[in-house]
Design a protein around this motif. Structure first.
Motif, PDB file in Angstrom:
ATOM      1  N   ASN A 139      50.566 -16.449   9.980  1.00 23.11           N
ATOM      2  CA  ASN A 139      50.444 -17.422  11.065  1.00 23.11           C
ATOM      3  C   ASN A 139      49.798 -18.725  10.612  1.00 23.11           C
ATOM      4  OD1 ASN A 139      51.646 -15.884  13.102  1.00 23.11           O
ATOM      5  ND2 ASN A 139      49.742 -14.769  13.497  1.00 23.11           N
TER       6      ASN A 139
ATOM      7  N   HIS B 252      51.479 -21.421   5.910  1.00 24.08           N
ATOM      8  CA  HIS B 252      52.923 -21.646   5.988  1.00 24.08           C
ATOM      9  C   HIS B 252      53.531 -22.101   4.659  1.00 24.08           C
ATOM     10  CE1 HIS B 252      52.343 -21.116  10.221  1.00 24.08           C
ATOM     11  NE2 HIS B 252      51.590 -22.200  10.333  1.00 24.08           N
TER      12      HIS B 252
ATOM     13  N   HIS C 265      57.124 -17.304  10.016  1.00 21.76           N
ATOM     14  CA  HIS C 265      56.122 -18.341   9.739  1.00 21.76           C
ATOM     15  C   HIS C 265      56.069 -18.812   8.294  1.00 21.76           C
ATOM     16  CE1 HIS C 265      54.554 -17.838  13.779  1.00 21.76           C
ATOM     17  NE2 HIS C 265      54.429 -16.529  13.580  1.00 21.76           N
TER      18      HIS C 265
END
Length: 497
Positions: free
Chosen positions: A357, A360, A384
């Protein structure tokens, strides 16, 4: 052949500076050949400005072979034998099965050629003589001569695996090559703290140093480097078991510019070392802590709070690491690109979901044998981490076809994913391979011991993705019992207990 009066000779048409510039683009072997053309070319080819980057790794085999041949023809090796299984009569003619005395008729050059390609080997040799000559060549006549000829021109030297290089040769090297910036001594097992002390005193511009797998290198080496090599940016002391807290503290305080630090296998490193690294090395981007049993979540958390620019981290084989480490990395290291946590069995979906999360930029993740993760982790990565290129899920036994489906249809992953390792994932079937056809960028997939994957499924995948290399193994099936047989038949792979 050019005659001495030929006005078209290139060395008469072009100035020396331009000739040196041309020769500077040649590799080591070509330079050596140019040095044999003429006296003037010898001077030009061996000019120190052409020898700024040297790597002797590829020449070690040739040096060993040449020494064996020289010792044989000088009588210090009593016999050489040709390997008939590798060398045919057509290649050696009547000498293919000839006794040792006939080998002399071939001459050193031809024997060297066949020895180099594994067709001939020494049967009996004076081991002490071999060691002494080998050491002499690598230490006295190679490293020292390179340092004297190249001098201040030399910027990069690779001696990886040159096990006969000792402190004496590198002391002379440090005196002559004070502008050296990159030095690879990985696997030079005879060097000690004396070498690093010499480098600290004579090589202030050193930026990259690899002394990995040098068992006699310890804390004294790191202290010497910290005092004399302030420009150091990358240091590897992997598998140097004598390195401990005092050495790490010295290097982090004396070398503020370090961006890469490899402590793999340094079993005496602990959490306190990581705290010092996090406090002093805020620019650190690469760190390897593989197989360091003493570190825990506390140390990695302190590290992550200080090293906010961390991009590559290896924690494989660190059994005390838990999800707390992943949560700390997720909160503090958003630039993380490479994470290796193979065989960290306490990590679960909770930590990996938080990491996906927030990080990235992830491009490579090694999650081998993280047995607690499920499809939930794979799904979060597919959503993600659009830059993901390499994913290792071997021995993740809870991953199913659904997880692979989400990965193959994830945004960005379809074209970016190039390597996928799924060894020993027993729940995967041919359905997973059907989903992977969407990954147009896939170049290699590992499927060893995936028992529900079939030859037909792999064939279909190859038809759809002709560029992909599929590595798989299918155990031979156990034969069925014969009617009326006197004893049960078993497969050769089985063992009767």
């Amino acid at each position: 052949m050019f005659s001495g009066s030929d006005d078209s000779l290139i060395n008469r048409k072009l100035p020396k500076e331009l000739l040196l510039r041309i020769l500077s683009f040649l590799d080591v072997i070509t330079l050596c050949r140019c040095a044999q053309v003429s006296k003037s070319w010898n001077v030009l080819a061996l000019d120190g400005s052409n020898w700024q980057r040297i790597d002797l790794f590829d020449f070690q085999r040739d040096i060993e072979v040449l020494l064996s041949v020289e010792l044989f023809f000088s009588g210090r090796i009593s016999q050489l034998e040709f390997l008939s299984s590798q060398l045919s009569r057509s290649k050696m003619g009547r000498h293919a099965c000839a006794p040792t005395q006939h080998i002399h008729g071939l001459g050193p050059a031809r024997v060297f050629h066949h020895y180099r390609h594994g067709f001939v080997r020494a049967r009996e040799c004076d081991v002490d003589a071999m060691d002494n000559v080998h050491a002499c060549v690598l230490q006295g006549r190679v490293v020292e001569n390179i340092s004297k000829r190249c001098g201040g021109f030399l910027r990069s030297l690779g001696l990886r695996g040159c096990i006969s290089v000792e402190d004496a040769a590198l002391q002379i090297f440090a005196q002559n090559c004070q502008n050296i910036q990159i030095l690879d001594l990985n696997g030079c097992t005879k060097i000690t703290d004396v070498t690093c002390s010499s480098l600290g005193q004579g090589c202030p511009r050193l930026k990259r140093l690899d002394v990995g797998s040098c068992p006699s290198v310890g804390n004294a080496s790191l202290v010497a480097l910290s005092e004399g090599c302030a420009a150091l940016e990358h240091l590897s002391v992997a598998w140097c078991h004598q390195v401990s807290e005092p050495g790490v503290m010295a290097i982090v305080r004396g070398c503020a510019n370090i961006q890469g630090l490899l402590l793999k296998g340094c079993t005496r490193v602990n959490d306190l070392c990581l705290e010092h690294i996090g406090e002093h090395h805020t620019e650190l981007t690469t760190l390897s802590l593989q197989k360091i049993m003493q570190i825990s979540d506390e140390g990695v958390t302190a590290l992550s709070h200080g090293c906010l620019k961390l991009q590559s981290l290896c924690l494989s084989d660190c059994p005390n690491i838990t999800d707390a480490t992943l949560l700390s990395l997720a909160n503090n290291c958003p630039r993380l690109r490479i994470l290796e946590v193979a065989r960290c069995s306490q990590l679960s979906d909770v930590g990996f979901q938080a990491l996906a999360n927030n990080c990235h930029e992830l491009e490579k993740m090694d999650l081998e044998d993280c047995s607690l993760i499920t499809d939930a982790t794979v799904m979060q990565l597919s959503i993600h981490t659009p830059k993901l290129q390499v994913l290792i899920l071997s021995h993740c036994e809870l991953v199913t076809d659904e997880g692979i489906r989400s990965l193959a249809t994830g945004t960005g992953v379809q074209e970016g994913l190039t390597v996928l390792e799924l060894d020993n994932c027993p729940l995967l079937t041919d359905v997973a391979l059907e989903h992977l056809r969407h990954c147009s960028g896939l170049r290699r997939i590992e499927l060893y011991d995936c028992q529900q994957v079939t030859h037909a499924g792999i064939k279909r995948l190859r038809n759809q993705l002709p560029e992909v290399r599929v590595h798989a193994y299918f155990a031979p099936s156990t034969p069925t019992l014969s009617i009326g047989a006197g004893r049960p038949r078993i497969c050769r792979c089985c063992c009767v207990l």
